[in-house]
Structures are given as structure tokens and as C-alpha cells.
Design a protein around this motif. Structure first.
Motif, PDB file in Angstrom:
ATOM      1  N   LEU A  38      -8.863  -1.573  18.715  1.00 41.61           N
ATOM      2  CA  LEU A  38      -9.217  -2.285  17.280  1.00 41.61           C
ATOM      3  C   LEU A  38     -10.492  -1.176  16.852  1.00 41.61           C
ATOM      4  CD1 LEU A  38      -9.283  -5.927  17.747  1.00 41.61           C
ATOM      5  CD2 LEU A  38      -7.843  -4.649  16.184  1.00 41.61           C
ATOM      6  N   HIS A  39     -10.579  -1.199  15.698  1.00 48.18           N
ATOM      7  CA  HIS A  39     -11.686  -0.172  14.963  1.00 48.18           C
ATOM      8  C   HIS A  39     -12.629  -1.249  14.471  1.00 48.18           C
ATOM      9  CE1 HIS A  39      -9.225   3.448  15.400  1.00 48.18           C
ATOM     10  NE2 HIS A  39      -8.372   2.587  15.043  1.00 48.18           N
ATOM     11  N   ALA A  40     -13.843  -0.740  14.027  1.00 43.13           N
ATOM     12  CA  ALA A  40     -14.916  -1.606  13.586  1.00 43.13           C
ATOM     13  C   ALA A  40     -14.516  -2.241  12.269  1.00 43.13           C
ATOM     14  CB  ALA A  40     -16.164  -0.882  13.351  1.00 43.13           C
ATOM     15  N   PRO A  41     -14.804  -3.529  12.034  1.00 43.53           N
ATOM     16  CA  PRO A  41     -14.472  -4.154  10.856  1.00 43.53           C
ATOM     17  C   PRO A  41     -15.060  -3.178   9.507  1.00 43.53           C
ATOM     18  CG  PRO A  41     -15.642  -5.718  12.230  1.00 43.53           C
ATOM     19  CD  PRO A  41     -15.666  -4.483  13.132  1.00 43.53           C
ATOM     20  N   ASP A  75       0.964  -1.360  -0.032  1.00 40.78           N
ATOM     21  CA  ASP A  75       0.164   0.116   0.172  1.00 40.78           C
ATOM     22  C   ASP A  75       0.964   1.183   0.075  1.00 40.78           C
ATOM     23  OD1 ASP A  75      -1.368  -2.078   1.113  1.00 40.78           O
ATOM     24  OD2 ASP A  75      -3.094  -0.825   1.494  1.00 40.78           O
ATOM     25  N   VAL A  76       0.761   2.205  -1.088  1.00 44.87           N
ATOM     26  CA  VAL A  76       1.455   3.356  -0.940  1.00 44.87           C
ATOM     27  C   VAL A  76       0.971   4.470  -0.917  1.00 44.87           C
ATOM     28  CG1 VAL A  76       3.464   2.351  -2.188  1.00 44.87           C
ATOM     29  CG2 VAL A  76       1.725   3.179  -3.700  1.00 44.87           C
ATOM     30  N   THR A  77       1.039   5.645  -0.377  1.00 44.56           N
ATOM     31  CA  THR A  77       0.434   6.932  -0.479  1.00 44.56           C
ATOM     32  C   THR A  77       0.526   7.716  -1.588  1.00 44.56           C
ATOM     33  OG1 THR A  77       2.212   8.020   0.513  1.00 44.56           O
ATOM     34  CG2 THR A  77       0.632   7.123   2.088  1.00 44.56           C
ATOM     35  N   GLU A  78       1.064   7.351  -2.857  1.00 43.39           N
ATOM     36  CA  GLU A  78       1.275   8.039  -3.833  1.00 43.39           C
ATOM     37  C   GLU A  78       0.791   7.045  -4.793  1.00 43.39           C
ATOM     38  OE1 GLU A  78       1.706  11.099  -4.362  1.00 43.39           O
ATOM     39  OE2 GLU A  78       2.266  11.518  -2.082  1.00 43.39           O
ATOM     40  N   GLY A  79      -0.352   7.040  -5.682  1.00 45.31           N
ATOM     41  CA  GLY A  79      -0.676   6.109  -6.547  1.00 45.31           C
ATOM     42  C   GLY A  79       0.234   5.988  -7.610  1.00 45.31           C
ATOM     43  N   ALA A  80       0.751   7.138  -7.962  1.00 43.15           N
ATOM     44  CA  ALA A  80       1.811   6.845  -9.241  1.00 43.15           C
ATOM     45  C   ALA A  80       3.016   6.198  -8.595  1.00 43.15           C
ATOM     46  CB  ALA A  80       2.208   8.365  -9.582  1.00 43.15           C
ATOM     47  N   ALA A  81       3.525   5.894  -7.622  1.00 38.70           N
ATOM     48  CA  ALA A  81       4.510   4.961  -7.010  1.00 38.70           C
ATOM     49  C   ALA A  81       4.240   3.649  -7.094  1.00 38.70           C
ATOM     50  CB  ALA A  81       5.032   5.543  -5.769  1.00 38.70           C
ATOM     51  N   TRP A 132      -2.254   4.187   9.196  1.00 37.12           N
ATOM     52  CA  TRP A 132      -2.293   2.758   8.344  1.00 37.12           C
ATOM     53  C   TRP A 132      -3.245   2.065   8.954  1.00 37.12           C
ATOM     54  CZ3 TRP A 132      -0.290   2.766   3.874  1.00 37.12           C
ATOM     55  CH2 TRP A 132       1.061   3.759   3.598  1.00 37.12           C
ATOM     56  N   GLN A 133      -4.502   1.798   8.402  1.00 34.62           N
ATOM     57  CA  GLN A 133      -5.538   1.009   8.948  1.00 34.62           C
ATOM     58  C   GLN A 133      -5.141  -0.569   8.183  1.00 34.62           C
ATOM     59  OE1 GLN A 133      -7.926   2.097  10.816  1.00 34.62           O
ATOM     60  NE2 GLN A 133      -6.363   3.964  10.463  1.00 34.62           N
ATOM     61  N   ILE A 134      -4.683  -1.444   9.514  1.00 36.15           N
ATOM     62  CA  ILE A 134      -4.247  -2.700   8.622  1.00 36.15           C
ATOM     63  C   ILE A 134      -5.210  -3.756   9.218  1.00 36.15           C
ATOM     64  CG2 ILE A 134      -2.323  -4.477   8.995  1.00 36.15           C
ATOM     65  CD1 ILE A 134      -1.768  -1.823   7.521  1.00 36.15           C
ATOM     66  N   ASP A 135      -5.620  -4.540   8.483  1.00 38.85           N
ATOM     67  CA  ASP A 135      -6.514  -5.777   8.817  1.00 38.85           C
ATOM     68  C   ASP A 135      -5.789  -6.827   9.789  1.00 38.85           C
ATOM     69  OD1 ASP A 135      -8.867  -5.024   7.093  1.00 38.85           O
ATOM     70  OD2 ASP A 135      -7.569  -6.011   5.422  1.00 38.85           O
ATOM     71  N   GLU A 138      -4.792   0.308  13.963  1.00 34.14           N
ATOM     72  CA  GLU A 138      -4.303   1.522  13.361  1.00 34.14           C
ATOM     73  C   GLU A 138      -2.869   1.579  13.611  1.00 34.14           C
ATOM     74  OE1 GLU A 138      -3.683   6.317  14.193  1.00 34.14           O
ATOM     75  OE2 GLU A 138      -5.773   5.374  14.266  1.00 34.14           O
ATOM     76  N   LEU A 139      -1.865   1.326  12.700  1.00 32.35           N
ATOM     77  CA  LEU A 139      -0.314   1.610  13.094  1.00 32.35           C
ATOM     78  C   LEU A 139       0.134   2.952  12.730  1.00 32.35           C
ATOM     79  CD1 LEU A 139       1.055  -1.636  11.332  1.00 32.35           C
ATOM     80  CD2 LEU A 139       0.362  -1.554  13.732  1.00 32.35           C
ATOM     81  N   VAL A 140       0.918   3.259  13.648  1.00 30.27           N
ATOM     82  CA  VAL A 140       1.470   4.646  13.323  1.00 30.27           C
ATOM     83  C   VAL A 140       2.838   4.627  12.587  1.00 30.27           C
ATOM     84  CG1 VAL A 140       0.690   5.738  15.486  1.00 30.27           C
ATOM     85  CG2 VAL A 140       3.022   4.599  15.509  1.00 30.27           C
ATOM     86  N   ASN A 141       3.122   5.601  11.914  1.00 33.65           N
ATOM     87  CA  ASN A 141       4.443   5.388  10.949  1.00 33.65           C
ATOM     88  C   ASN A 141       5.743   4.675  11.550  1.00 33.65           C
ATOM     89  OD1 ASN A 141       5.860   5.865   8.679  1.00 33.65           O
ATOM     90  ND2 ASN A 141       6.975   7.735   9.514  1.00 33.65           N
ATOM     91  N   GLY A 142       6.150   3.889  10.947  1.00 39.22           N
ATOM     92  CA  GLY A 142       7.437   3.043  11.354  1.00 39.22           C
ATOM     93  C   GLY A 142       7.153   1.959  12.296  1.00 39.22           C
ATOM     94  N   THR A 143       5.975   1.488  12.588  1.00 40.89           N
ATOM     95  CA  THR A 143       5.501   0.303  13.495  1.00 40.89           C
ATOM     96  C   THR A 143       5.506  -0.826  12.536  1.00 40.89           C
ATOM     97  OG1 THR A 143       3.446   1.161  13.720  1.00 40.89           O
ATOM     98  CG2 THR A 143       4.796   1.784  15.343  1.00 40.89           C
TER      99      THR A 143
END
Length: 268
Positions: free
Chosen positions: A263-266, A17-23, A171-174, A182-187
């Protein structure tokens, strides 16, 4: 806006998953190369994998590549952190007629690495597949974030690493069999579970069905999850002692989460 791509390699689902679609296309290509580099040195199914030379050394020092040395060091680090629960040596059945009694069963503590020289005792056989995947996830995420200047979340199997800048909302990770976390940056996050549960002849021997750990890096997340799974009821104290963020589910479906687990809702 996060863009994602999935494919299967090395017996695992790989996702970026990337934050820039072009990448996205370039990120997938980078990750594929990192995985190939790792497979080429440690995939036991490949006849040309470098790990075979290490396994055939049998008590003799052997010179290895920088990548092989790094992967072995990662595996030994995981073994030390988990008191050998996650070890680099394959479980082997020793034939008393073939192995002289003067040779003790080797352990990770017998393995020495000096720069690019590896020494393992007679009888040692390495299988570092899982720790190598965790190491590769970390390497791939950092490479994508650095070279493509974007945020990245990379998953191999159930091990995830993040790098670069976060998307809005983090980052919302399944989480397998649950919602998202939710993962913060670098975890990083890893989930492990028992295999063969339905056929387990000793159902009370293992306390946990599934363990998910969030940590500073994917190798530690994976190793800690495996260690917790093996520690049964003692896992709770062990997790808390290491100040880890974790979710543990027992065989009855009951869950234990640390105070810092949210945890967030599914997703619907």
C-alpha cells in the motif's frame, strides 16, 4: 496524465480513468452501453429483463441470449471456484405447503448450460447481480482499451478492472478506508465488507470486516473477496493457497496483508 469521470447507475458509482484525455467522453459512452446491455438481461428490478424468463422456466429448458449465457456461465464459474460461497441462486424461503417434498433445494451444481440453452431445476431462482457487475467491469475495460487504443481503469462499485497500457507509475487505485494500491496492467481489484455490523447479534461469527483482493480478473477478485469474508479465520490459508494478493481487516481494525501486498501512502 490520467483523465477520469464518475456517475451513478445500477445502484453503484461508476468511474472510468483513461490515459488519453481526448478519449474520456467516448470511453464513458462505451461503458454506459455495456452496463445497459448487462442490466437489460439480468437486473431483477426490470420487468423486461431476460433473467425473469429463466426464473420462470422452473425445470424446463429455456433458450437465452449470448449475453445471458455468458453472465450465467461467469456466475457458475464463481460458484465452483468458491465452493458455492458465491452462488448464482437467490436465497429463498421454501414453503413446505407449496413445494412437494420430492423436490430438493436446488444448488448451482444442478444448473446446466449447453450453448444457449439453460436448464435449472424446479425451485431455482437466479440473482447474478454482483457477478454480472464484475463481468461487466472486465468487458468494459477491455472494450475501451481496444476500441479507443488507450489505457483504462473501470470501476463499478468496489470492483475495478484495468486494460490497455498503464499510465506512468501504474494504476493508483483507492482502497476503501485506506490508501491506494498499485495495479499493473491487466489486473483487477475488488473490496467487499460486512453489512449490518452494528446490529450483528453474533459479533464473533464473522472474523473479517473488510476484504480486498487483487487478482488477474475482476470476477475472480470479487468472488475470492466474498469467499474470504465468509471463511472467517480460515480465509488466510485459503487466500495463500490461491496465491492471491489481499488485505483483510478484522472487526477491531487490525489488518492482515499478504507478502505481495504493498500500500502507498493515502493521497492528501
Amino acid at each position: 496524465m490520467v483523465s477520469a469521470e464518475q456517475w451513478v447507475v445500477w445502484d453503484s458509482v461508476v468511474e472510468v480513468d483513461v490515459t488519453e484525455g481526448a478519449a474520456l467522453s467516448a470511453a464513458s459512452a462505451l461503458i454506459a452501453r455495456v452496463i445497459e446491455d448487462t442490466e437489460s438481461v439480468c437486473d431483477l428490478r426490470r420487468g423486461d429483463a431476460e433473467i425473469h424468463a429463466v426464473n420462470l422456466s422452473q425445470g424446463e429448458p429455456v433458450k437465452v441470449s449470448r449475453r445471458m449465457s455468458a453472465l450465467l456461465r461467469s456466475a457458475l464459474w464463481a460458484a465452483r471456484m468458491t465452493d458455492g460461497v458465491v452462488g448464482p441462486l437467490a436465497a429463498a424461503r421454501f414453503d413446505d405447503e407449496k413445494i412437494p417434498p420430492v423436490h430438493p433445494v436446488p444448488t448451482y451444481q444442478d444448473v446446466q448450460i449447453d450453448d444457449d440453452i439453460v436448464f435449472a431445476p424446479w425451485g431455482a431462482s437466479f440473482d447474478i447481480t454482483e457477478t454480472a457487475k464484475a463481468d461487466t467491469v472486465a468487458r468494459a475495460a477491455e472494450l475501451v482499451a481496444t476500441e479507443l487504443e488507450c489505457g483504462a481503469a473501470v470501476r463499478i462499485g468496489e470492483v475495478v478492472a484495468t486494460a490497455g497500457h498503464c499510465p506512468a507509475g501504474g494504476w493508483q487505485i483507492d482502497v476503501p478506508s485506506d490508501g491506494v494500491v498499485e495495479l499493473v496492467n491487466g489486473t483487477a481489484m475488488a473490496t467487499v465488507g460486512r453489512s449490518g455490523a452494528a446490529d450483528d447479534p453474533l459479533p464473533n461469527e464473522t472474523e473479517w470486516e473488510q476484504v480486498t483482493v487483487v487478482a488477474a480478473d475482476p470476477l475472480w477478485a470479487y468472488a475470492a473477496a466474498e469467499a474470504a469474508l465468509a471463511r472467517r479465520i480460515g480465509a488466510i490459508r485459503w487466500i495463500e493457497q490461491h496465491d492471491l494478493r489481499a488485505r483483510l481487516v478484522d472487526r477491531s481494525g487490525r489488518e492482515y496483508t499478504t507478502e505481495n501486498w504493498t500500500l502507498h501512502a493515502p493521497r492528501l
